[in-house]
Design a protein around this motif. Sequence first.
Motif, mmCIF file in Angstrom:
data_model
loop_
_atom_site.group_PDB
_atom_site.id
_atom_site.type_symbol
_atom_site.label_atom_id
_atom_site.label_comp_id
_atom_site.label_asym_id
_atom_site.label_seq_id
_atom_site.Cartn_x
_atom_site.Cartn_y
_atom_site.Cartn_z
ATOM 1 N N ARG A 5 0.818 -1.211 0.000
ATOM 2 C CA ARG A 5 0.000 0.000 0.000
ATOM 3 C C ARG A 5 0.850 1.259 0.000
ATOM 4 O O ARG A 5 0.530 2.231 -0.671
ATOM 5 C CB ARG A 5 -0.935 -0.001 1.210
ATOM 6 N N THR A 6 1.949 1.247 0.771
ATOM 7 C CA THR A 6 2.787 2.438 0.903
ATOM 8 C C THR A 6 4.257 2.063 0.858
ATOM 9 O O THR A 6 4.691 1.151 1.576
ATOM 10 C CB THR A 6 2.489 3.174 2.225
ATOM 11 N N ILE A 7 5.016 2.755 0.035
ATOM 12 C CA ILE A 7 6.456 2.534 -0.101
ATOM 13 C C ILE A 7 7.176 3.823 0.279
ATOM 14 O O ILE A 7 6.803 4.910 -0.161
ATOM 15 C CB ILE A 7 6.828 2.139 -1.542
ATOM 16 N N LEU A 8 8.212 3.703 1.093
ATOM 17 C CA LEU A 8 9.040 4.850 1.464
ATOM 18 C C LEU A 8 10.417 4.705 0.833
ATOM 19 O O LEU A 8 11.135 3.728 1.093
ATOM 20 C CB LEU A 8 9.184 4.947 2.989
ATOM 21 N N ALA A 9 10.783 5.655 -0.018
ATOM 22 C CA ALA A 9 12.122 5.705 -0.608
ATOM 23 C C ALA A 9 12.866 6.883 0.006
ATOM 24 O O ALA A 9 12.453 8.030 -0.146
ATOM 25 C CB ALA A 9 12.034 5.866 -2.121
ATOM 26 N N ALA A 10 13.943 6.587 0.728
ATOM 27 C CA ALA A 10 14.754 7.631 1.335
ATOM 28 C C ALA A 10 15.962 7.889 0.445
ATOM 29 O O ALA A 10 16.617 6.953 -0.003
ATOM 30 C CB ALA A 10 15.205 7.218 2.735
ATOM 31 N N THR A 11 16.258 9.150 0.189
ATOM 32 C CA THR A 11 17.342 9.489 -0.727
ATOM 33 C C THR A 11 18.220 10.596 -0.166
ATOM 34 O O THR A 11 17.731 11.522 0.489
ATOM 35 C CB THR A 11 16.788 9.929 -2.100
ATOM 36 N N ASP A 12 19.521 10.479 -0.406
ATOM 37 C CA ASP A 12 20.439 11.584 -0.091
ATOM 38 C C ASP A 12 20.820 12.341 -1.360
ATOM 39 O O ASP A 12 21.750 13.141 -1.359
ATOM 40 C CB ASP A 12 21.689 11.068 0.620
ATOM 41 N N LEU A 13 20.100 12.058 -2.448
ATOM 42 C CA LEU A 13 20.255 12.721 -3.747
ATOM 43 C C LEU A 13 21.543 12.338 -4.476
ATOM 44 O O LEU A 13 21.900 12.961 -5.464
ATOM 45 C CB LEU A 13 20.164 14.247 -3.592
ATOM 46 N N SER A 14 22.236 11.303 -3.983
ATOM 47 C CA SER A 14 23.402 10.795 -4.689
ATOM 48 C C SER A 14 22.948 9.920 -5.848
ATOM 49 O O SER A 14 21.771 9.557 -5.964
ATOM 50 C CB SER A 14 24.279 9.973 -3.741
ATOM 51 N N ALA A 15 23.890 9.556 -6.717
ATOM 52 C CA ALA A 15 23.551 8.716 -7.868
ATOM 53 C C ALA A 15 23.019 7.357 -7.420
ATOM 54 O O ALA A 15 22.035 6.848 -7.970
ATOM 55 C CB ALA A 15 24.771 8.540 -8.762
ATOM 56 N N LEU A 16 23.664 6.748 -6.411
ATOM 57 C CA LEU A 16 23.216 5.443 -5.934
ATOM 58 C C LEU A 16 21.824 5.527 -5.326
ATOM 59 O O LEU A 16 20.992 4.639 -5.518
ATOM 60 C CB LEU A 16 24.208 4.894 -4.904
ATOM 61 N N ALA A 17 21.568 6.606 -4.607
ATOM 62 C CA ALA A 17 20.244 6.770 -4.003
ATOM 63 C C ALA A 17 19.178 6.986 -5.072
ATOM 64 O O ALA A 17 18.029 6.583 -4.905
ATOM 65 C CB ALA A 17 20.263 7.937 -3.020
ATOM 66 N N ARG A 18 19.550 7.614 -6.170
ATOM 67 C CA ARG A 18 18.593 7.797 -7.269
ATOM 68 C C ARG A 18 18.207 6.465 -7.896
ATOM 69 O O ARG A 18 17.078 6.289 -8.366
ATOM 70 C CB ARG A 18 19.175 8.749 -8.320
ATOM 71 N N HIS A 19 19.141 5.507 -7.928
ATOM 72 C CA HIS A 19 18.792 4.163 -8.393
ATOM 73 C C HIS A 19 17.704 3.569 -7.495
ATOM 74 O O HIS A 19 16.771 2.913 -7.979
ATOM 75 C CB HIS A 19 20.024 3.242 -8.360
ATOM 76 N N ALA A 20 17.836 3.795 -6.183
ATOM 77 C CA ALA A 20 16.857 3.272 -5.238
ATOM 78 C C ALA A 20 15.486 3.911 -5.472
ATOM 79 O O ALA A 20 14.450 3.233 -5.425
ATOM 80 C CB ALA A 20 17.322 3.511 -3.803
ATOM 81 N N VAL A 21 15.474 5.220 -5.725
ATOM 82 C CA VAL A 21 14.219 5.920 -5.990
ATOM 83 C C VAL A 21 13.574 5.394 -7.272
ATOM 84 O O VAL A 21 12.355 5.185 -7.332
ATOM 85 C CB VAL A 21 14.456 7.438 -6.072
ATOM 86 N N ALA A 22 14.384 5.170 -8.294
ATOM 87 C CA ALA A 22 13.852 4.639 -9.551
ATOM 88 C C ALA A 22 13.246 3.258 -9.333
ATOM 89 O O ALA A 22 12.172 2.942 -9.869
ATOM 90 C CB ALA A 22 14.955 4.580 -10.607
ATOM 91 N N ARG A 23 13.930 2.409 -8.552
ATOM 92 C CA ARG A 23 13.398 1.072 -8.277
ATOM 93 C C ARG A 23 12.096 1.168 -7.488
ATOM 94 O O ARG A 23 11.121 0.459 -7.786
ATOM 95 C CB ARG A 23 14.426 0.248 -7.496
ATOM 96 N N ALA A 24 12.046 2.034 -6.488
ATOM 97 C CA ALA A 24 10.821 2.211 -5.708
ATOM 98 C C ALA A 24 9.675 2.670 -6.607
ATOM 99 O O ALA A 24 8.522 2.245 -6.439
ATOM 100 C CB ALA A 24 11.059 3.219 -4.586
ATOM 101 N N SER A 25 9.994 3.518 -7.576
ATOM 102 C CA SER A 25 8.974 4.021 -8.497
ATOM 103 C C SER A 25 8.430 2.906 -9.383
ATOM 104 O O SER A 25 7.220 2.823 -9.629
ATOM 105 C CB SER A 25 9.558 5.137 -9.367
ATOM 106 N N LEU A 26 9.326 2.043 -9.864
ATOM 107 C CA LEU A 26 8.888 0.908 -10.683
ATOM 108 C C LEU A 26 7.953 -0.007 -9.891
ATOM 109 O O LEU A 26 6.926 -0.460 -10.399
ATOM 110 C CB LEU A 26 10.098 0.113 -11.168
ATOM 111 N N ILE A 27 8.322 -0.268 -8.636
ATOM 112 C CA ILE A 27 7.500 -1.145 -7.810
ATOM 113 C C ILE A 27 6.156 -0.493 -7.523
ATOM 114 O O ILE A 27 5.107 -1.144 -7.574
ATOM 115 C CB ILE A 27 8.239 -1.485 -6.490
ATOM 116 N N ALA A 28 6.178 0.825 -7.233
ATOM 117 C CA ALA A 28 4.924 1.539 -6.966
ATOM 118 C C ALA A 28 4.014 1.537 -8.187
ATOM 119 O O ALA A 28 2.797 1.340 -8.082
ATOM 120 C CB ALA A 28 5.227 2.965 -6.521
#
Length: 298
Positions: A5-28
């Motif tokens: 129902r809810t996904i939390l993606a935490a980012t420090d705005l680094s390149a690696l963290a952006r990969h995590a945000v992109a993955r969270a977006s795909l799953i969402a």
Amino acid sequence: MHDLRTILAATDLSALARHAVARASLIAAESGARLSLQHVVNVGAFDALRHLLDADSKNLEQKLLDEVRGEVQTLAGEIGQRHGVSPDVHLVVGSVQREIGSHADAIDADLLVLGARGAGFVRELLVGSTTERVLRTSRRPLLVVKQMAHETYRRVLLPVDFSARSVEALTLAQAVAPQAEYVLLHAFEVPFEGKLRYAGVEESELASLRVHAKRDATAKMNELVAASGVDEHRVRRLVIHGEATMQILAQEQEQDCDLIVIGKRGVGLVEELLLGSVTKHVLAQSATDVLVIDGSAA
């Protein structure tokens, strides 16, 4: 199947963290879950900056926060354009680990998504990175992202021990990667095999013990698949003699998996107190993303 129902993606705005945000977006996008995008401005660094600035420098502090907020909102806009997901944006000044946990509780996140540390991840695990600290303290499933997210997960490796935690892992894997193939792996060793060999037990007797252990594990594997309700045509079953960490890392490559789902802790007292040694080694040495579940209820 467990619903996200809810996904939390935490980012420090680094390149690696952006990969995590992109993955969270795909799953969402695939699951229809709400996505919350969080950035925590480290209070220690912010306080150090305040110490260097004049008393009349509040405007500069605000400008810095506005700049960071703009970056996070730009990232949110990119997510919307690319994946059709409109995340909530949460910006706060504080302790990174504490704020991630607090926000996860506030929105009752079903999944946390953070980036790994690339080539320095082994060192970071030893000295204590934000990701590992969250892993140690959070009871929520945590997806540690190492790879660029080009597509949804295709093949998921699930090391299983036939506990309730194994059923939970397979259920969550279906929610995170509903279109994937699932490779269930049970790595077994005969109890005290080395000591038995040292005590003079014949190799033929040890081989017989391994056959019985494999037969028992195979039956339990079939029971696990049936209990999970997963489509059997999308499941591979592997029962292999050998040490768990070595077999997990070997099968990750051999089966061409792009996600590993594993429990946080082992079964011993020390393993319960610490992040499990198998899990720690898999996090440090695997090339793929790793989804860690707590399994406290198991």
